[in-house]
Design an enzyme around this catalytic site. Structure first.
Site, PDB file in Angstrom:
ATOM      1  N   SER A 138      42.455  59.989  48.203  1.00  0.00           N
ATOM      2  CA  SER A 138      42.830  59.837  46.800  1.00  0.00           C
ATOM      3  C   SER A 138      42.641  61.157  46.069  1.00  0.00           C
ATOM      4  CB  SER A 138      41.937  58.766  46.161  1.00  0.00           C
ATOM      5  OG  SER A 138      42.070  58.736  44.758  1.00  0.00           O
ATOM      6  N   TYR A 151      33.833  54.090  44.264  1.00  0.00           N
ATOM      7  CA  TYR A 151      35.100  54.271  44.980  1.00  0.00           C
ATOM      8  C   TYR A 151      35.356  55.767  45.157  1.00  0.00           C
ATOM      9  CZ  TYR A 151      40.168  54.510  45.712  1.00  0.00           C
ATOM     10  OH  TYR A 151      41.424  54.805  46.194  1.00  0.00           O
TER      11      TYR A 151
END
Length: 247
Positions: A138, A151
């Site tokens: 990400s 996360y």
């Protein structure tokens, strides 16, 4: 790397990036297997795309052993593993946030699962003339989003692991290691952070994955990630503040 006529396993293949990537790679003449823990999604996706779907919870050691055994028996020519399965919990750090439990849940799926599955499948991958491991991380791999704090931790950890794995396998194997870093994507889970309004379609990620691997781009930046990465390494403090502006 030639990404046609390969046998490819994609985790988290029932929806979102995994589904779009399975579709794209199938269209390129590859044999694609998708895996995921939601049986209904995997069965539906398999039927729609005309490919093999396997129900598997990537955090379950027994389920992983069964998946690997099936791959060995039915798909011994597996040459590409795409670690796409993941999950995110939206919250902010602080008293009573339950960060430990949330982090443990996210790390099981986002970090420990791809580490284990990759190591377990390496003997098969190393037998192929050309092979690859593809980790989906990400844009938060290099700076955190404070409403997705743990996360962000998992993706930073997977980024580090991916770099180490790439350098290690390059010494004496044919296994290439790629990392895909999407920015905000329009998926089922991204609605609360604006994915439906501002997210990139998963099909764009799938196209970038295909093109990036085909051109041996070991870090594949999708959407705004490339600029965000440049901004971060130019001025980390300012970049992180801008990334989290208004949150």
């Amino acid at each position: 790397m030639n990404l046609t006529k390969k046998t490819i396993l994609i985790t988290g293949g029932g929806s979102g990036i995994g589904y779009a990537t399975a579709k794209r790679l199938s269209e390129e003449g590859n044999t694609v297997i998708i895996a995921g823990r939601n049986a209904a999604k995997i069965e539906k996706a398999g039927k729609e795309l005309g490919l093999t779907g396997i129900v598997c919870d990537v955090t379950d050691e027994v389920a992983i052993a069964a998946l690997v055994a099936r791959i060995k028996n039915e798909f011994p020519d597996l040459s590409v593993l795409i670690n796409n399965a993941g999950g995110a919990l939206l919250y902010t750090l602080g008293e009573g946030a339950g960060a430990f439990d949330k982090a443990k849940t996210e790390f099981e799926t986002n970090y420990f699962a791809p580490v284990r599955l990759t190591e377990t499948l390496l003997p098969i991958l190393q037998e192929q003339p050309e092979a690859a491991v593809v980790n989906i991380t990400s844009n938060v791999s290099f700076h955190p989003l404070i409403i997705l704090p743990t996360y962000s931790d998992t993706k930073a950890a997977l980024h580090s692991h991916t770099v180490a794995l790439r350098m290690t396998l390059a010494k004496d194997t044919n296994v290439k290691v790629f990392e895909v870093m999407p920015s905000l994507i329009n998926t089922e889970g991204s609605g609360p952070i604006g994915g439906a309004e501002n997210g990139i379609p998963p099909s764009v990620v799938a196209d970038d994955i295909f093109n990036g691997i085909s051109n041996n781009l070991y870090e594949i930046y999708v959407g705004d990630t490339g600029q965000q990465r440049d901004d971060y390494f130019s001025n980390p403090f300012t970049a992180v503040e801008q990334f989290n502006q208004g949150l």
